[in-house]
Structure formats: C-alpha cells, structure tokens
Scaffold this motif. Sequence first.
Motif, PDB file in Angstrom:
ATOM      1  N   PRO A 103       0.823  -1.218   0.000  1.00  0.00           N
ATOM      2  CA  PRO A 103       0.000   0.000   0.000  1.00  0.00           C
ATOM      3  C   PRO A 103       0.855   1.264   0.000  1.00  0.00           C
ATOM      4  O   PRO A 103       2.034   1.239   0.343  1.00  0.00           O
ATOM      5  CB  PRO A 103      -0.782  -0.125   1.315  1.00  0.00           C
ATOM      6  CG  PRO A 103       0.124  -0.923   2.216  1.00  0.00           C
ATOM      7  CD  PRO A 103       0.817  -1.907   1.314  1.00  0.00           C
ATOM      8  N   GLY A 104       0.247   2.357  -0.392  1.00  0.00           N
ATOM      9  CA  GLY A 104       0.895   3.666  -0.294  1.00  0.00           C
ATOM     10  C   GLY A 104       1.883   3.971  -1.396  1.00  0.00           C
ATOM     11  O   GLY A 104       2.630   4.944  -1.301  1.00  0.00           O
ATOM     12  N   ILE A 105       1.908   3.184  -2.472  1.00  0.00           N
ATOM     13  CA  ILE A 105       2.811   3.454  -3.589  1.00  0.00           C
ATOM     14  C   ILE A 105       2.081   4.369  -4.567  1.00  0.00           C
ATOM     15  O   ILE A 105       1.160   3.947  -5.268  1.00  0.00           O
ATOM     16  CB  ILE A 105       3.250   2.160  -4.293  1.00  0.00           C
ATOM     17  CG1 ILE A 105       3.839   1.171  -3.284  1.00  0.00           C
ATOM     18  CG2 ILE A 105       4.239   2.467  -5.410  1.00  0.00           C
ATOM     19  CD1 ILE A 105       5.104   1.670  -2.611  1.00  0.00           C
ATOM     20  N   ARG A 106       2.488   5.628  -4.600  1.00  0.00           N
ATOM     21  CA  ARG A 106       1.800   6.634  -5.416  1.00  0.00           C
ATOM     22  C   ARG A 106       2.709   7.163  -6.516  1.00  0.00           C
ATOM     23  O   ARG A 106       3.910   6.914  -6.528  1.00  0.00           O
ATOM     24  CB  ARG A 106       1.317   7.786  -4.525  1.00  0.00           C
ATOM     25  CG  ARG A 106       0.316   7.337  -3.456  1.00  0.00           C
ATOM     26  CD  ARG A 106      -0.170   8.500  -2.613  1.00  0.00           C
ATOM     27  NE  ARG A 106      -1.172   8.077  -1.649  1.00  0.00           N
ATOM     28  CZ  ARG A 106      -2.470   7.954  -1.908  1.00  0.00           C
ATOM     29  NH1 ARG A 106      -2.922   8.263  -3.129  1.00  0.00           N
ATOM     30  NH2 ARG A 106      -3.313   7.564  -0.983  1.00  0.00           N
ATOM     31  N   LEU A 107       2.110   7.896  -7.433  1.00  0.00           N
ATOM     32  CA  LEU A 107       2.888   8.496  -8.513  1.00  0.00           C
ATOM     33  C   LEU A 107       3.855   9.527  -7.948  1.00  0.00           C
ATOM     34  O   LEU A 107       3.497  10.298  -7.050  1.00  0.00           O
ATOM     35  CB  LEU A 107       1.964   9.175  -9.518  1.00  0.00           C
ATOM     36  CG  LEU A 107       0.891   8.321 -10.192  1.00  0.00           C
ATOM     37  CD1 LEU A 107       0.164   9.147 -11.252  1.00  0.00           C
ATOM     38  CD2 LEU A 107       1.488   7.070 -10.805  1.00  0.00           C
ATOM     39  N   ASP A 108       5.072   9.542  -8.479  1.00  0.00           N
ATOM     40  CA  ASP A 108       5.982  10.613  -8.106  1.00  0.00           C
ATOM     41  C   ASP A 108       5.758  11.785  -9.061  1.00  0.00           C
ATOM     42  O   ASP A 108       4.837  11.775  -9.892  1.00  0.00           O
ATOM     43  CB  ASP A 108       7.442  10.128  -8.099  1.00  0.00           C
ATOM     44  CG  ASP A 108       7.947   9.667  -9.459  1.00  0.00           C
ATOM     45  OD1 ASP A 108       7.269   9.917 -10.481  1.00  0.00           O
ATOM     46  OD2 ASP A 108       9.035   9.052  -9.503  1.00  0.00           O
ATOM     47  N   GLU A 109       6.575  12.825  -8.952  1.00  0.00           N
ATOM     48  CA  GLU A 109       6.374  14.025  -9.771  1.00  0.00           C
ATOM     49  C   GLU A 109       6.453  13.692 -11.258  1.00  0.00           C
ATOM     50  O   GLU A 109       5.647  14.176 -12.067  1.00  0.00           O
ATOM     51  CB  GLU A 109       7.417  15.080  -9.412  1.00  0.00           C
ATOM     52  CG  GLU A 109       7.233  16.400 -10.133  1.00  0.00           C
ATOM     53  CD  GLU A 109       8.216  17.462  -9.672  1.00  0.00           C
ATOM     54  OE1 GLU A 109       8.339  18.488 -10.359  1.00  0.00           O
ATOM     55  OE2 GLU A 109       8.859  17.262  -8.611  1.00  0.00           O
ATOM     56  N   VAL A 110       7.418  12.848 -11.622  1.00  0.00           N
ATOM     57  CA  VAL A 110       7.541  12.443 -13.025  1.00  0.00           C
ATOM     58  C   VAL A 110       6.311  11.652 -13.454  1.00  0.00           C
ATOM     59  O   VAL A 110       5.782  11.840 -14.558  1.00  0.00           O
ATOM     60  CB  VAL A 110       8.820  11.609 -13.234  1.00  0.00           C
ATOM     61  CG1 VAL A 110       8.846  10.982 -14.627  1.00  0.00           C
ATOM     62  CG2 VAL A 110      10.055  12.474 -13.034  1.00  0.00           C
ATOM     63  N   GLY A 111       5.836  10.759 -12.591  1.00  0.00           N
ATOM     64  CA  GLY A 111       4.667   9.949 -12.922  1.00  0.00           C
ATOM     65  C   GLY A 111       3.423  10.789 -13.148  1.00  0.00           C
ATOM     66  O   GLY A 111       2.618  10.493 -14.049  1.00  0.00           O
TER      67      GLY A 111
END
Length: 235
Positions: A25-33
């Motif tokens: 859980p908690g894996i979100r897009l980073d700024e590049v994503g």
Amino acid sequence: MATVILARHGRTQANATGVLAGRLPGIRLDEVGLEQAQRAAARLDGLPIAAAVTSPLERCKETAATLLRGTGVRARVERGLTECDYGDWSGKPMKTLVKEDLWKVVQAHPAGVRFPNGESMAEMSARSVRAVRDWDARVTAEHGDGAVWLAVAHGDVIKSVLADALGMHLDAFQRIVVDPASLSVVRYTPRRSYVLAMNTVDGSLAHLAAQAEKPEEKLGGGAGPAPRRARGRRP
C-alpha cells in the motif's frame, strides 16, 4: 466489439529506485509519474471514453483520475487488474532479486513461476485477461461496437493481456515492453483480437473514435486511420 485502451500507471518512486512494489500500500505516482499521466491524458483529447476500470492500487487510481479529468467518466475498480502478488519478493530491490535462482525462471519460463507465498504468473495472466475480455463484452453490450473504453493497470498485467491478444504463449510475454503511462490498444472481434498499438507514449488517439476500416477487413496493411485535427488539452 468495443476497443480498449490499456494504460499503465505513471512512474512511482519504487519504479525510479528499482524496488518491486507489488501490492504494497501507499505506492503513489511521483512528480515524473504525474507529468507522464498528464501527457497521456492529452493524447485522449477528442476521444469519447464510454467507460473505465482501474486496478485498486493507488498508483493506478491516480493515473485513471488524471486520464479521465474533464470527461465526466469515473473509473470503476476491477480487482482482476490488480498487480501480481509477488509474495515475499514484494518491497525488495531488483538488484537483490536478480541474484535469486527464480529470477532466471521468471525471465525464461514465466508460465511456470509461482512467487514465494504469492501468486503464479499464470494465475495473474488468467484473471487479467478474463477481466478485460469480460469488461469489453459488457461495454460493447451497453455502448455498441464503436465504443472506446479505458483499463488502467500494471506492467505485467498489461503484458499478459497483450500476449493473449497476440496469440502468444505466456512464456513469450517478456518480449513485450510496457513503459510507465504508455497506452496500448486492443480490439476484440468474434473471430480474433487485434492489437492496434503497443507501448505508445506520444501521439493522439482521437482517431479511434471513428476508425476508417474495421481491422478484420484489412488486407496488405490497410489504409490506416483517417487523419483528425488536433484539439487543445482538456481543462
């Protein structure tokens, strides 16, 4: 039958640092994503989306929300599109996993792999393909053969769906590349499936709204889609 756009989620910090996130859980897009997802959304301008589904994991739901912004369509969660359960491998660095004996099997014979305390790749493939094909039939029944819909998922999930559409054995699916925020396109018909695009990261897909030719009617490559004028980015 309808046409499905298979979208991989944008980049995450786990992707950037070489960590196998799996279902953590908690894996979100980073700024590049986030930027990748926004560019992918611009590629859908002028294309009516009849329906959308997404993996239940955060990075896919974030990507789906970005792709659908301004369309009035909300993605429904489809658990059949969730990431492969990598079991004990989840959260580990790739540089560590490549030293495992199982890694070589993953690359050469994925159809025979079961991750320790996790899912087999064959199980992942079967449920992913079933989910996409079931949704495609559902969208076709509700919106007609000309409908275009969106499925947001993970790299191995999309590779499995593409391998099935191409008539490839799962052992060959490692030959397919699916980059973050890439868009691939599949059309199913009663006779066969057609892969209209794979791992694309630029170019409008608005032509899918009015295909000049049905894939099954092409011979010798066909004439391709009719050109459409580009539209501005949605607000």
